[in-house]
Design an enzyme around this catalytic site. Structure first.
Site, PDB file in Angstrom:
ATOM      1  N   ASN A   1       0.865  -1.182   0.000  1.00  9.54           N
ATOM      2  CA  ASN A   1       0.000   0.000   0.000  1.00  9.54           C
ATOM      3  C   ASN A   1       0.903   1.234   0.000  1.00  9.54           C
ATOM      4  OD1 ASN A   1      -1.767   2.087   0.593  1.00  9.54           O
ATOM      5  ND2 ASN A   1      -2.227   1.392   2.671  1.00  9.54           N
ATOM      6  N   TRP A   2       0.958   1.896  -1.153  1.00  9.41           N
ATOM      7  CA  TRP A   2       1.871   3.045  -1.265  1.00  9.41           C
ATOM      8  C   TRP A   2       1.333   4.272  -0.522  1.00  9.41           C
ATOM      9  CZ3 TRP A   2       3.558   3.373  -7.167  1.00  9.41           C
ATOM     10  CH2 TRP A   2       4.228   2.197  -7.500  1.00  9.41           C
ATOM     11  N   LYS A   3       0.078   4.257  -0.147  1.00  8.77           N
ATOM     12  CA  LYS A   3      -0.571   5.434   0.466  1.00  8.77           C
ATOM     13  C   LYS A   3      -0.374   6.652  -0.460  1.00  8.77           C
ATOM     14  CE  LYS A   3       0.208   3.296   4.898  1.00  8.77           C
ATOM     15  NZ  LYS A   3       0.302   3.411   6.324  1.00  8.77           N
TER      16      LYS A   3
ATOM     17  N   HIS B   1      -9.194   0.671   5.705  1.00  9.31           N
ATOM     18  CA  HIS B   1      -7.891   0.981   6.306  1.00  9.31           C
ATOM     19  C   HIS B   1      -8.093   1.954   7.466  1.00  9.31           C
ATOM     20  CE1 HIS B   1      -3.797   2.339   6.869  1.00  9.31           C
ATOM     21  NE2 HIS B   1      -3.415   1.277   6.190  1.00  9.31           N
TER      22      HIS B   1
ATOM     23  N   GLU C   1      -6.462   4.409   8.482  1.00 10.46           N
ATOM     24  CA  GLU C   1      -6.273   5.837   8.177  1.00 10.46           C
ATOM     25  C   GLU C   1      -7.539   6.435   7.569  1.00 10.46           C
ATOM     26  OE1 GLU C   1      -2.680   5.356   5.899  1.00 10.46           O
ATOM     27  OE2 GLU C   1      -1.617   4.809   7.744  1.00 10.46           O
TER      28      GLU C   1
ATOM     29  N   GLU D   1      -4.605  -5.282  11.131  1.00 12.25           N
ATOM     30  CA  GLU D   1      -3.594  -4.236  11.278  1.00 12.25           C
ATOM     31  C   GLU D   1      -3.786  -3.518  12.607  1.00 12.25           C
ATOM     32  OE1 GLU D   1      -1.993  -2.882   7.270  1.00 12.25           O
ATOM     33  OE2 GLU D   1      -3.838  -1.781   7.560  1.00 12.25           O
TER      34      GLU D   1
ATOM     35  N   GLY E   1       3.017   2.058  10.831  1.00 12.43           N
ATOM     36  CA  GLY E   1       3.922   3.190  10.610  1.00 12.43           C
ATOM     37  C   GLY E   1       4.666   3.621  11.859  1.00 12.43           C
TER      38      GLY E   1
ATOM     39  N   SER F   1       4.110  -2.266  10.403  1.00 13.46           N
ATOM     40  CA  SER F   1       5.579  -2.240  10.497  1.00 13.46           C
ATOM     41  C   SER F   1       6.215  -3.582  10.153  1.00 13.46           C
ATOM     42  CB  SER F   1       6.015  -1.762  11.887  1.00 13.46           C
ATOM     43  OG  SER F   1       5.535  -0.456  12.116  1.00 13.46           O
TER      44      SER F   1
ATOM     45  N   GLY G   1       3.001  -1.163   4.325  1.00  9.40           N
ATOM     46  CA  GLY G   1       2.987   0.273   4.028  1.00  9.40           C
ATOM     47  C   GLY G   1       4.395   0.753   3.700  1.00  9.40           C
ATOM     48  N   GLY G   2       5.093   1.283   4.701  1.00  3.58           N
ATOM     49  CA  GLY G   2       6.408   1.902   4.484  1.00  3.58           C
ATOM     50  C   GLY G   2       7.384   1.033   3.707  1.00  3.58           C
TER      51      GLY G   2
END
Ligand code: PEP
Length: 255
Positions: free
Chosen positions: A9-11, A97, A99, A169, A175, A215, A236-237
């Site tokens: 997931n590049w966000k 998600h 966020e 998650e 993150g 993470s 993510g990251g």
């Protein structure tokens, strides 16, 4: 055998050139995967067409989107429908998600509608659930996650459930660099599978893929993916660096 999946997931990261370069590097380093392993790349909407073209011929890598609207069309400035995603070659869409739940105030009812839109338009859903830190500290995470799953998915038929992937998650791990231990991940994944079993039966529970997110990186992926109920990761990251993402894909391939 249920699918193992690593989804990136590049966000809201990477411009078009950077995105194309990243996909190129992933392509160059991608290991040979067995039939039950899949990679999903979920870039921002603006990348989808180009990323999709780059993925042509990469049979193990599938195109995902990060969101879709809960209505099929209309006066919703700035929004993108599930039908539009399908027409752009998208196969998966991430829904729920944390966020989006937090910053965009997406509630359970809206998420259930989004799931319906996605399935009606032939998309597969990566449905996210997970508790905030205070819920984990109170040790009420199992009921919290169960209620998210019930609200978002329990209106679906068993057949529709075939097109759902779950992603657990824990919000406190997203993150933050703080990962759930493999024991915490396994306990929750087993709980989620039992929640599905109670509603849809053992076969459906056995068949559904449950990804861990929070993470996840090459250094912890082996241990997380070794858990019997962890079927891969939502990343993510670490999905923004080819070396890290490929390391996580390797961990899935070896698990
Ligand atoms: C995510 O947002 O889905 C996620 C898992 O992020 P990160 O890997 O950066 O914790």
């Amino acid at each position: 055998m249920r699918k193992k999946i690593v989804a990136g997931n590049w966000k809201m990261n990477l411009d078009l050139d950077e995105g194309a370069e990243l996909v190129n590097e992933i392509f160059k380093g991608l290991p040979v995967l067995s039939e039950n392993c899949q990679v999903v790349i979920a870039p921002p909407f603006i990348h989808l067409k180009e990323t999709g073209e780059q993925l042509t011929g990469m049979i193990d890598v599938h195109l995902g989107a990060q969101n879709c609207h809960h209505e099929s069309s209309g006066a919703y400035t700035g929004e993108v429908s599930a039908g539009m995603l399908k027409s752009a070659g998208v196969e998966y869409v991430i829904i729920g998600h944390s966020e989006r739940r937090e910053y965009m105030k997406e509630d359970d009812a809206m998420l259930a509608k989004k799931v319906n839109q996605a399935l009606t338009n032939g998309l597969k859903v990566i449905f996210c659930c997970g508790e905030p830190l205070e819920i984990r500290d109170n040790n009420t995470q199992n009921t919290y996650v169960e209620s998210e799953i019930k609200a978002g998915l329990f209106h679906l038929s068993e057949k529709q459930l075939n097109n759902i992937v779950l992603a657990y998650e824990p919000i406190w791990a997203i993150g933050t660099g703080r990962t759930a231990t493999s024991e915490q991940a396994q306990d929750m994944h087993a709980h989620i599978r039992s929640v599905i079993a109670n509603q849809y039966g053992e076969d459906a529970a056995y068949a559904i893929s449950i990804l861990y997110g929070g993470s996840c990186k090459p250094s912890n992926a082996d241990e997380l993916f070794a858990c019997p109920d962890v079927d891969g990761g939502l990343i993510g990251g670490a999905a923004l660096k080819a070396k890290d993402f490929l390391g996580i894909i390797e961990a899935m391939a070896n698990s």
